[in-house]
Enzyme design. Structure first.
Site, mmCIF file in Angstrom:
data_model
loop_
_atom_site.group_PDB
_atom_site.id
_atom_site.type_symbol
_atom_site.label_atom_id
_atom_site.label_comp_id
_atom_site.label_asym_id
_atom_site.label_seq_id
_atom_site.Cartn_x
_atom_site.Cartn_y
_atom_site.Cartn_z
ATOM 1 N N THR A 41 0.842 -1.204 0.000
ATOM 2 C CA THR A 41 0.000 0.000 0.000
ATOM 3 C C THR A 41 0.876 1.253 0.000
ATOM 4 O O THR A 41 0.599 2.223 -0.707
ATOM 5 C CB THR A 41 -0.922 0.006 1.246
ATOM 6 O OG1 THR A 41 -1.702 -1.179 1.206
ATOM 7 C CG2 THR A 41 -1.832 1.221 1.267
ATOM 8 N N HIS A 44 2.108 1.712 -3.419
ATOM 9 C CA HIS A 44 1.088 2.300 -4.316
ATOM 10 C C HIS A 44 1.016 3.811 -4.113
ATOM 11 O O HIS A 44 0.916 4.576 -5.067
ATOM 12 C CB HIS A 44 -0.287 1.692 -4.035
ATOM 13 C CG HIS A 44 -0.438 0.303 -4.579
ATOM 14 N ND1 HIS A 44 -0.366 0.030 -5.922
ATOM 15 C CD2 HIS A 44 -0.640 -0.887 -3.974
ATOM 16 C CE1 HIS A 44 -0.519 -1.267 -6.115
ATOM 17 N NE2 HIS A 44 -0.680 -1.851 -4.947
ATOM 18 N N HIS A 64 2.103 2.076 8.062
ATOM 19 C CA HIS A 64 1.129 1.595 9.056
ATOM 20 C C HIS A 64 1.555 0.308 9.737
ATOM 21 O O HIS A 64 0.840 -0.203 10.595
ATOM 22 C CB HIS A 64 -0.236 1.417 8.398
ATOM 23 C CG HIS A 64 -0.182 0.490 7.222
ATOM 24 N ND1 HIS A 64 0.064 0.936 5.953
ATOM 25 C CD2 HIS A 64 -0.314 -0.841 7.131
ATOM 26 C CE1 HIS A 64 0.089 -0.088 5.128
ATOM 27 N NE2 HIS A 64 -0.133 -1.188 5.818
ATOM 28 N N LEU A 263 -6.869 -12.976 -1.089
ATOM 29 C CA LEU A 263 -6.335 -11.819 -0.375
ATOM 30 C C LEU A 263 -5.766 -10.792 -1.350
ATOM 31 O O LEU A 263 -5.842 -9.591 -1.129
ATOM 32 C CB LEU A 263 -5.269 -12.281 0.622
ATOM 33 C CG LEU A 263 -4.737 -11.202 1.563
ATOM 34 C CD1 LEU A 263 -4.562 -11.745 2.968
ATOM 35 C CD2 LEU A 263 -3.421 -10.619 1.079
HETATM 36 P P1 NAD Z 1 3.288 -8.249 -4.010
HETATM 37 O O1 NAD Z 1 2.783 -7.467 -5.158
HETATM 38 O O2 NAD Z 1 4.646 -7.970 -3.469
HETATM 39 O O3 NAD Z 1 3.198 -9.819 -4.337
HETATM 40 C C1 NAD Z 1 2.456 -10.369 -5.374
HETATM 41 C C2 NAD Z 1 3.328 -11.436 -6.002
HETATM 42 O O4 NAD Z 1 2.540 -12.167 -6.966
HETATM 43 C C3 NAD Z 1 4.544 -10.868 -6.745
HETATM 44 O O5 NAD Z 1 5.750 -11.411 -6.199
HETATM 45 C C4 NAD Z 1 4.305 -11.311 -8.186
HETATM 46 O O6 NAD Z 1 5.522 -11.624 -8.871
HETATM 47 C C5 NAD Z 1 3.433 -12.541 -7.974
HETATM 48 N N1 NAD Z 1 2.720 -12.977 -9.200
HETATM 49 C C6 NAD Z 1 2.414 -12.263 -10.305
HETATM 50 N N2 NAD Z 1 1.826 -13.074 -11.216
HETATM 51 C C7 NAD Z 1 1.761 -14.309 -10.661
HETATM 52 C C8 NAD Z 1 1.272 -15.567 -11.115
HETATM 53 N N3 NAD Z 1 0.722 -15.717 -12.320
HETATM 54 N N4 NAD Z 1 1.374 -16.632 -10.281
HETATM 55 C C9 NAD Z 1 1.921 -16.495 -9.066
HETATM 56 N N5 NAD Z 1 2.416 -15.325 -8.595
HETATM 57 C C10 NAD Z 1 2.323 -14.249 -9.383
HETATM 58 O O7 NAD Z 1 2.208 -8.055 -2.869
HETATM 59 P P2 NAD Z 1 2.139 -8.442 -1.303
HETATM 60 O O8 NAD Z 1 2.572 -7.280 -0.498
HETATM 61 O O9 NAD Z 1 2.735 -9.779 -1.042
HETATM 62 O O10 NAD Z 1 0.553 -8.523 -1.217
HETATM 63 C C11 NAD Z 1 -0.126 -9.522 -1.949
HETATM 64 C C12 NAD Z 1 -1.460 -9.029 -2.475
HETATM 65 O O11 NAD Z 1 -2.329 -8.791 -1.359
HETATM 66 C C13 NAD Z 1 -1.452 -7.714 -3.239
HETATM 67 O O12 NAD Z 1 -2.384 -7.837 -4.314
HETATM 68 C C14 NAD Z 1 -1.925 -6.700 -2.227
HETATM 69 O O13 NAD Z 1 -2.548 -5.588 -2.853
HETATM 70 C C15 NAD Z 1 -2.915 -7.509 -1.447
HETATM 71 N N6 NAD Z 1 -3.188 -7.084 -0.052
HETATM 72 C C16 NAD Z 1 -4.417 -7.360 0.432
HETATM 73 C C17 NAD Z 1 -4.722 -7.082 1.756
HETATM 74 C C18 NAD Z 1 -6.063 -7.429 2.296
HETATM 75 O O14 NAD Z 1 -6.385 -7.053 3.424
HETATM 76 N N7 NAD Z 1 -6.877 -8.148 1.522
HETATM 77 C C19 NAD Z 1 -3.750 -6.513 2.602
HETATM 78 C C20 NAD Z 1 -2.474 -6.263 2.089
HETATM 79 C C21 NAD Z 1 -2.199 -6.566 0.749
#
Ligand code: NAD
Ligand code: ZN
Length: 352
Positions: A41, A44, A64, A263
């Site tokens: 976040t 972003h 945060h 998630l």
């Molecule tokens: P991140 O962007 O660092 O990790 C995502 C990973 O997915 C990357 O390493 C990327 O290379 C990989 N990826 C891309 N295409 C892929 C595929 N086809 N197969 C497998 N992996 C693939 O993000 P993060 O900090 O680890 O967070 C993960 C996700 O969770 C993000 O989308 C983020 O926005 C979201 N998020 C959600 C919450 C919630 O409360 N729901 C909270 C925090 C983050």
């Protein structure tokens, strides 16, 4: 006070500047930040994407995920003393709505988020409601305590999906996917497979000693996952990539009756053949947001106390806070697991 703030939203210029916070308000405490994790976040917001432009009111101190020590206590706060080492839940729920009153404060409709809606932790101090504090046991080091929040996201997902004795596939090996893999293993999954196209991140996943780490671009990827699961496919899928194509591919190999916890947040709409991939297979799709208050926090604390080695593997960088730009660059390249900023270097206290 050192802080990272958006000073010129239109041109996307960021700068460090000094700011003074007042005494904590009633029910609030002031926390001197020791260390803070960089979240996706924050990335972003730093990149000032469309979501950030629509949500963030500038100037705003971001950050945060943090640990610190209480340095001032507002009126009406009991049970805490100056010097207590604490982290905090960054979602400030209203405490009064239907969801809060039924034990579901993580989906409170009036949630305000530290570092998004109100000043955050990429600063020397952050003001937090005492009701959101989490006292950190001495045995948990600062660099682990700084990331209670994202480990909590992973924990909430793994605990909701119930992984014990199940074949688990984790889609996405970013920091949250890596934490989820470590937790799934610790929670007694039968097998843990993780798919991740970024080779630096796949290498971190391999260091966790999982049953399979695979590149989704590898033409034999699905077959390898099926072989690991006795031909049935994973019974639990943890979607942490936000990639709609990856979700579709994982549903193709999901076992009938699989639980799929979502998630990752897709950038746009995701097309899905619900009839064939979900309804007729009896698959459950579950959205995961935030952390359960405060059940998830107890679970994370237990995990951190028992698995410091796994925490150390996923946290790949501890950078001086002044090197925040380098941290964001590493995230841009995906050349990292979790990154923690050390704010003690700002006032020449000992590095964590
Ligand atoms: P991140 O962007 O660092 O990790 C995502 C990973 O997915 C990357 O390493 C990327 O290379 C990989 N990826 C891309 N295409 C892929 C595929 N086809 N197969 C497998 N992996 C693939 O993000 P993060 O900090 O680890 O967070 C993960 C996700 O969770 C993000 O989308 C983020 O926005 C979201 N998020 C959600 C919450 C919630 O409360 N729901 C909270 C925090 C983050
Ligand atoms: Zn509420």
């Amino acid at each position: 006070m050192f802080t990272i703030a958006k000073t010129e939203a239109a041109r996307g210029i960021w700068s460090a500047f000094k700011e003074t916070l007042s005494e904590p308000a009633r029910g609030m405490v002031m926390v001197d930040v020791i260390a803070a994790g960089i979240c996706g976040t924050d990335y972003h917001i730093y990149s000032w994407d469309a979501w950030s432009a629509g949500r963030i009111k500038t100037p705003m101190t971001i950050g945060h995920e943090f640990v610190g020590r209480i340095s001032a206590i507002g009126e009406g706060v009991t049970g805490y003393s100056i010097g207590d080492r604490v982290s905090a839940e960054c979602h400030i729920a209203c405490g009064e709505c239907h969801f809060c009153r039924t034990g579901n404060a993580h989906i409170c409709e009036k949630t305000s988020i530290i570092g998004v809606d109100r000043p955050g932790a990429f600063a020397e101090q952050v003001e937090v409601p005492a009701s959101n504090l989490w006292r950190v046991p001495d045995a948990i080091p600062d660099k682990h305590a700084a990331v209670f929040d994202p480990v909590g996201n992973a924990m909430h997902m793994v605990a909701t999906a119930k992984v014990t004795a199940k074949n688990v596939l984790i889609v996405g090996g970013g920091p949250i996917g890596l934490f989820a893999a470590a937790i799934a293993k610790a929670h007694g999954a039968r097998t843990v497979a993780l798919q991740e196209p970024n080779q630096a991140r796949a290498a971190i996943a391999r260091s966790l000693d999982l049953d399979l780490v695979i590149n989704p671009r590898d033409p034999g990827a699905s077959e390898e996952i099926l072989a690991l699961t006795g031909g049935h496919g994973p019974e639990v899928i943890l979607e942490v990539s936000g990639n709609g194509k990856a979700l579709n591919a994982s549903l193709d190999i999901a076992a009938p009756g699989a639980v799929v916890a979502l998630l990752g947040i897709p950038a746009g709409l995701v097309e899905l053949d619900l009839g064939a991939k979900v309804v007729m297979k009896g698959v459950s799709l579950i959205g995961i947001t935030g952390r359960r208050m405060y059940e998830t926090w107890y679970q994370v604390e237990a995990f951190m106390l028992k698995n410091p080695d796994l925490m150390d593997k996923v946290i790949t960088h501890v950078l001086p806070a002044t090197d925040f730009a380098h941290g964001f660059e590493l995230m841009d390249e995906g050349a990292c697991g979790k990154i923690v900023l050390d704010f003690q270097t700002l006032d020449q206290r000992l590095p964590i």
